[in-house]
Design a protein around this motif. Sequence first.
Motif, short mmCIF file in Angstrom:
data_model
loop_
_atom_site.label_atom_id
_atom_site.label_comp_id
_atom_site.label_asym_id
_atom_site.label_seq_id
_atom_site.Cartn_x
_atom_site.Cartn_y
_atom_site.Cartn_z
N MET A 236 39.76 44.47 23.02
CA MET A 236 40.21 43.60 24.10
C MET A 236 41.51 42.91 23.74
SD MET A 236 38.11 44.26 26.43
CE MET A 236 38.94 43.17 27.59
N ASP B 216 39.20 45.92 33.19
CA ASP B 216 40.02 45.19 32.23
C ASP B 216 41.44 45.71 32.33
OD1 ASP B 216 39.81 47.63 30.84
OD2 ASP B 216 38.25 46.88 29.51
N GLU C 13 38.60 38.49 31.79
CA GLU C 13 38.10 39.87 31.65
C GLU C 13 37.54 40.11 30.25
OE1 GLU C 13 40.95 42.26 34.88
OE2 GLU C 13 41.43 42.31 32.75
N ALA C 14 38.23 39.61 29.23
CA ALA C 14 37.76 39.79 27.86
C ALA C 14 36.41 39.12 27.66
CB ALA C 14 38.79 39.24 26.88
N GLN D 194 33.82 41.09 29.71
CA GLN D 194 33.55 42.40 29.12
C GLN D 194 32.62 42.28 27.92
OE1 GLN D 194 33.91 44.72 31.04
NE2 GLN D 194 35.82 45.84 30.70
#
Length: 260
Positions: free
Chosen positions: A83, A142, A229-230, A233
């Motif tokens: 990421m 992502d 997003e990181a 995820q």
Amino acid sequence: MNYTTINLEILERKAILTLNRPQAMNAMDATMMQELANCLEQLHEQPDVQVLIVKGEGRAFSAGGDIKMMLGADGAVDFEALMSSITRFTKAYYTLPMLTIAQIHGAAAGLAFSLALASDVVVAEESAKLAMNFIGIGLVPDGGGHFFMKERLGVAKAKQLIWEGKVMEAQEALAQGLVDYVVPDSAATATVDQIVGKMLASPIAAMLETKQILHTEKLLELERILQAEAKAQAKMHATKDHQEGITAFVEKRPPNFIGQ
């Protein structure tokens, strides 16, 4: 620098960045993600380059993140490092002081579709297949996928296409506004060359100033979305649905999701 999964060619005022894992449909493994981050950050130090073309070697632009890599040799992967690389290359690409063109043939899926959508201009061949298909393995987009889909579609439509995760034909993607040109198969290179020629024959310094003004205004939002997003995820990576999605993909069967 020498790279093992990408190639960079600088031709005076333009550069060509080629994703180069053709044996894996240019799927992005940890090495490619890191090399993309390093390459795109270093391109900021090339003031003479005014246009960058991104394309894929072999049969596809890119199949996206390397799903088999996600299993790892022992079923584990350094998700945080992945990421970090994705965040780096997405931000570096978005802030490049040059005009960017994605030249798509074959598949452009998942993370690769996010990269393509981050481009100033997207050219796709007629037979190209495009998909923001993270949902199929129980993940969220992502590479700024949420940001770039929203920029092109608006929030409501972006959500719907992200949730659906379907594979789109090039003409459908054009109708949605996700690509800018659809050209006959094998004609993408000639079309991109024409676009680049027009750009380089224009007052490109003014075009780059417009890009900087608009992208600088949006940069903080992109950075916040990349962070979100990181975080998301990592959360999704721990779910049963993600593990089922990965296993089903490798076993080439429909997944059986349970919402956990």
